[in-house]
Design a protein around this motif. Structure first.
Motif, PDB file in Angstrom:
ATOM      1  N   PHE A  99       0.836  -1.201   0.000  1.00 10.54           N
ATOM      2  CA  PHE A  99       0.000   0.000   0.000  1.00 10.54           C
ATOM      3  C   PHE A  99       0.869   1.248   0.000  1.00 10.54           C
ATOM      4  O   PHE A  99       0.668   2.156  -0.809  1.00 10.54           O
ATOM      5  N   LYS A 100       1.840   1.286   0.900  1.00 13.30           N
ATOM      6  CA  LYS A 100       2.696   2.475   0.985  1.00 13.30           C
ATOM      7  C   LYS A 100       3.550   2.649  -0.254  1.00 13.30           C
ATOM      8  O   LYS A 100       3.857   3.770  -0.631  1.00 13.30           O
ATOM      9  N   GLY A 101       3.915   1.553  -0.894  1.00 13.35           N
ATOM     10  CA  GLY A 101       4.788   1.617  -2.058  1.00 13.35           C
ATOM     11  C   GLY A 101       4.079   1.913  -3.366  1.00 13.35           C
ATOM     12  O   GLY A 101       4.714   1.992  -4.417  1.00 13.35           O
ATOM     13  N   THR A 102       2.777   2.060  -3.319  1.00 14.83           N
ATOM     14  CA  THR A 102       1.984   2.330  -4.524  1.00 14.83           C
ATOM     15  C   THR A 102       1.472   3.762  -4.491  1.00 14.83           C
ATOM     16  O   THR A 102       0.962   4.220  -3.472  1.00 14.83           O
ATOM     17  N   SER A 103       1.610   4.452  -5.597  1.00 17.63           N
ATOM     18  CA  SER A 103       1.085   5.820  -5.685  1.00 17.63           C
ATOM     19  C   SER A 103      -0.182   5.836  -6.528  1.00 17.63           C
ATOM     20  O   SER A 103      -0.456   4.897  -7.289  1.00 17.63           O
ATOM     21  N   LEU A 104      -0.934   6.906  -6.395  1.00 18.58           N
ATOM     22  CA  LEU A 104      -2.111   7.087  -7.257  1.00 18.58           C
ATOM     23  C   LEU A 104      -1.685   7.120  -8.720  1.00 18.58           C
ATOM     24  O   LEU A 104      -2.386   6.609  -9.595  1.00 18.58           O
ATOM     25  N   HIS A 105      -0.533   7.716  -8.988  1.00 14.63           N
ATOM     26  CA  HIS A 105      -0.002   7.773 -10.348  1.00 14.63           C
ATOM     27  C   HIS A 105       0.215   6.361 -10.895  1.00 14.63           C
ATOM     28  O   HIS A 105      -0.131   6.080 -12.058  1.00 14.63           O
ATOM     29  N   ASP A 106       0.783   5.457 -10.063  1.00 20.61           N
ATOM     30  CA  ASP A 106       1.009   4.071 -10.496  1.00 20.61           C
ATOM     31  C   ASP A 106      -0.300   3.415 -10.918  1.00 20.61           C
ATOM     32  O   ASP A 106      -0.360   2.722 -11.938  1.00 20.61           O
ATOM     33  N   ILE A 107      -1.325   3.624 -10.126  1.00 22.11           N
ATOM     34  CA  ILE A 107      -2.629   3.021 -10.417  1.00 22.11           C
ATOM     35  C   ILE A 107      -3.208   3.626 -11.696  1.00 22.11           C
ATOM     36  O   ILE A 107      -3.694   2.901 -12.573  1.00 22.11           O
ATOM     37  N   ALA A 108      -3.146   4.937 -11.813  1.00 26.53           N
ATOM     38  CA  ALA A 108      -3.684   5.614 -12.995  1.00 26.53           C
ATOM     39  C   ALA A 108      -2.986   5.139 -14.268  1.00 26.53           C
ATOM     40  O   ALA A 108      -3.641   4.894 -15.292  1.00 26.53           O
ATOM     41  N   VAL A 109      -1.664   4.996 -14.211  1.00 26.67           N
ATOM     42  CA  VAL A 109      -0.915   4.541 -15.385  1.00 26.67           C
ATOM     43  C   VAL A 109      -1.372   3.144 -15.793  1.00 26.67           C
ATOM     44  O   VAL A 109      -1.605   2.869 -16.975  1.00 26.67           O
ATOM     45  N   GLU A 110      -1.533   2.251 -14.814  1.00 26.86           N
ATOM     46  CA  GLU A 110      -1.968   0.893 -15.151  1.00 26.86           C
ATOM     47  C   GLU A 110      -3.367   0.878 -15.761  1.00 26.86           C
ATOM     48  O   GLU A 110      -3.643   0.113 -16.682  1.00 26.86           O
ATOM     49  N   VAL A 111      -4.237   1.730 -15.260  1.00 23.56           N
ATOM     50  CA  VAL A 111      -5.610   1.793 -15.780  1.00 23.56           C
ATOM     51  C   VAL A 111      -5.632   2.465 -17.155  1.00 23.56           C
ATOM     52  O   VAL A 111      -6.481   2.160 -17.987  1.00 23.56           O
ATOM     53  N   GLY A 112      -4.674   3.364 -17.385  1.00 20.96           N
ATOM     54  CA  GLY A 112      -4.671   4.120 -18.633  1.00 20.96           C
ATOM     55  C   GLY A 112      -5.520   5.363 -18.545  1.00 20.96           C
ATOM     56  O   GLY A 112      -6.145   5.776 -19.521  1.00 20.96           O
ATOM     57  N   CYS A 113      -5.553   5.956 -17.357  1.00 19.75           N
ATOM     58  CA  CYS A 113      -6.311   7.188 -17.169  1.00 19.75           C
ATOM     59  C   CYS A 113      -5.412   8.209 -16.473  1.00 19.75           C
ATOM     60  O   CYS A 113      -4.321   7.883 -16.025  1.00 19.75           O
ATOM     61  N   SER A 114      -5.882   9.413 -16.383  1.00 21.36           N
ATOM     62  CA  SER A 114      -5.118  10.439 -15.679  1.00 21.36           C
ATOM     63  C   SER A 114      -5.350  10.313 -14.181  1.00 21.36           C
ATOM     64  O   SER A 114      -6.336   9.702 -13.736  1.00 21.36           O
ATOM     65  N   LYS A 115      -4.456  10.916 -13.410  1.00 26.26           N
ATOM     66  CA  LYS A 115      -4.640  10.939 -11.962  1.00 26.26           C
ATOM     67  C   LYS A 115      -5.925  11.691 -11.615  1.00 26.26           C
ATOM     68  O   LYS A 115      -6.655  11.307 -10.697  1.00 26.26           O
ATOM     69  N   ALA A 116      -6.243  12.724 -12.381  1.00 29.96           N
ATOM     70  CA  ALA A 116      -7.479  13.483 -12.156  1.00 29.96           C
ATOM     71  C   ALA A 116      -8.707  12.597 -12.366  1.00 29.96           C
ATOM     72  O   ALA A 116      -9.669  12.673 -11.601  1.00 29.96           O
ATOM     73  N   ALA A 117      -8.669  11.744 -13.394  1.00 29.46           N
ATOM     74  CA  ALA A 117      -9.786  10.830 -13.632  1.00 29.46           C
ATOM     75  C   ALA A 117      -9.920   9.836 -12.485  1.00 29.46           C
ATOM     76  O   ALA A 117     -11.031   9.528 -12.042  1.00 29.46           O
ATOM     77  N   LEU A 118      -8.792   9.367 -12.005  1.00 29.85           N
ATOM     78  CA  LEU A 118      -8.816   8.452 -10.867  1.00 29.85           C
ATOM     79  C   LEU A 118      -9.424   9.143  -9.649  1.00 29.85           C
ATOM     80  O   LEU A 118     -10.273   8.575  -8.956  1.00 29.85           O
ATOM     81  N   LEU A 119      -9.018  10.379  -9.418  1.00 35.54           N
ATOM     82  CA  LEU A 119      -9.539  11.131  -8.262  1.00 35.54           C
ATOM     83  C   LEU A 119     -11.005  11.503  -8.426  1.00 35.54           C
ATOM     84  O   LEU A 119     -11.681  11.802  -7.443  1.00 35.54           O
ATOM     85  N   TYR A 120     -11.513  11.465  -9.644  1.00 31.01           N
ATOM     86  CA  TYR A 120     -12.948  11.664  -9.860  1.00 31.01           C
ATOM     87  C   TYR A 120     -13.732  10.506  -9.233  1.00 31.01           C
ATOM     88  O   TYR A 120     -14.802  10.684  -8.677  1.00 31.01           O
ATOM     89  N   HIS A 121     -13.165   9.297  -9.336  1.00 37.76           N
ATOM     90  CA  HIS A 121     -13.834   8.093  -8.833  1.00 37.76           C
ATOM     91  C   HIS A 121     -13.546   7.824  -7.351  1.00 37.76           C
ATOM     92  O   HIS A 121     -14.403   7.300  -6.644  1.00 37.76           O
ATOM     93  N   PHE A 122     -12.346   8.157  -6.902  1.00 36.25           N
ATOM     94  CA  PHE A 122     -11.928   7.925  -5.517  1.00 36.25           C
ATOM     95  C   PHE A 122     -11.143   9.137  -5.054  1.00 36.25           C
ATOM     96  O   PHE A 122     -10.240   9.586  -5.747  1.00 36.25           O
ATOM     97  N   ASP A 123     -11.438   9.626  -3.869  1.00 41.71           N
ATOM     98  CA  ASP A 123     -10.777  10.856  -3.433  1.00 41.71           C
ATOM     99  C   ASP A 123      -9.394  10.642  -2.826  1.00 41.71           C
ATOM    100  O   ASP A 123      -8.694  11.609  -2.540  1.00 41.71           O
TER     101      ASP A 123
END
Length: 179
Positions: A23-47
């Motif tokens: 958990f600590k080693g993963t960033s929102l950016h890492d998740i967004a890149v894997e999904v293929g979306c922007s960090k802003a799009a990710l934050l639209y779904h989860f704060d």
């Protein structure tokens, strides 16, 4: 065209990232890149990253809550047996989620979202410890909690029914009352 399953894709990507890097080693950016979306799009779904983890773990936490309620109404021997079976079923049903929680357990238990999990886990451990409360029974209970989860992560090539039976039998041996 917006993808209707982006939220589910985020949860799946987060589970893979958390399992791989913690958990600590993963960033929102890492998740967004894997999904293929922007960090802003990710934050639209989860704060937050914590909100993703909370949503990802919600079904496992709900089952832990049910187990906790069931154990509260049982005597010591019945509670121990139900705790063994219930916890084994939980770790087999939610391997990824529990792997993430166990991987970063000390830090996660400090987060408000997981305070209830911490309390339920303490009560589960008390059910496994039994009425003796001896140091040996506390160690045995901790061994079952940590060991069952570790085996469930590691033994994914065994049929679940066989693994379930083996984990329950091993836990019962470890927790056998002292002579």
């Amino acid at each position: 065209m917006a993808r209707s399953n982006t939220r589910d894709e985020i949860l799946a990507a987060a589970a893979r990232q958390f399992a791989r890097a913690g958990f600590k080693g993963t960033s929102l950016h890492d998740i967004a890149v894997e999904v293929g979306c922007s960090k802003a799009a990710l934050l639209y779904h989860f704060d937050s990253k914590e909100a993703i983890l909370t949503e990802m773990c919600a079904p496992a936490i709900a089952e832990l809550r049910e187990l906790d309620a069931k154990l509260a109404g049982l005597g010591p021997d019945a509670a121990r047996a139900a705790a063994i079976e219930g916890f084994v079923d939980l770790v087999l049903g939610y391997r990824k989620e529990i792997q993430v929680i166990y991987g970063d357990l000390p830090g996660l238990l400090q987060q408000p979202e997981f305070q209830e999990v911490h309390l339920m886990t303490q009560r589960l451990q008390a059910s496994l410890t039994g009425p003796s409360g001896s140091p040996a029974s506390h160690v045995a209970a901790k061994l079952v909690l940590a060991g069952a989860a570790a085996v469930a992560f590691d033994c994914t090539d065994y049929p679940d029914d066989d693994l379930r039976a083996a984990l329950i039998a091993a836990a019962a041996r470890v927790l056998a009352p002292e002579d």
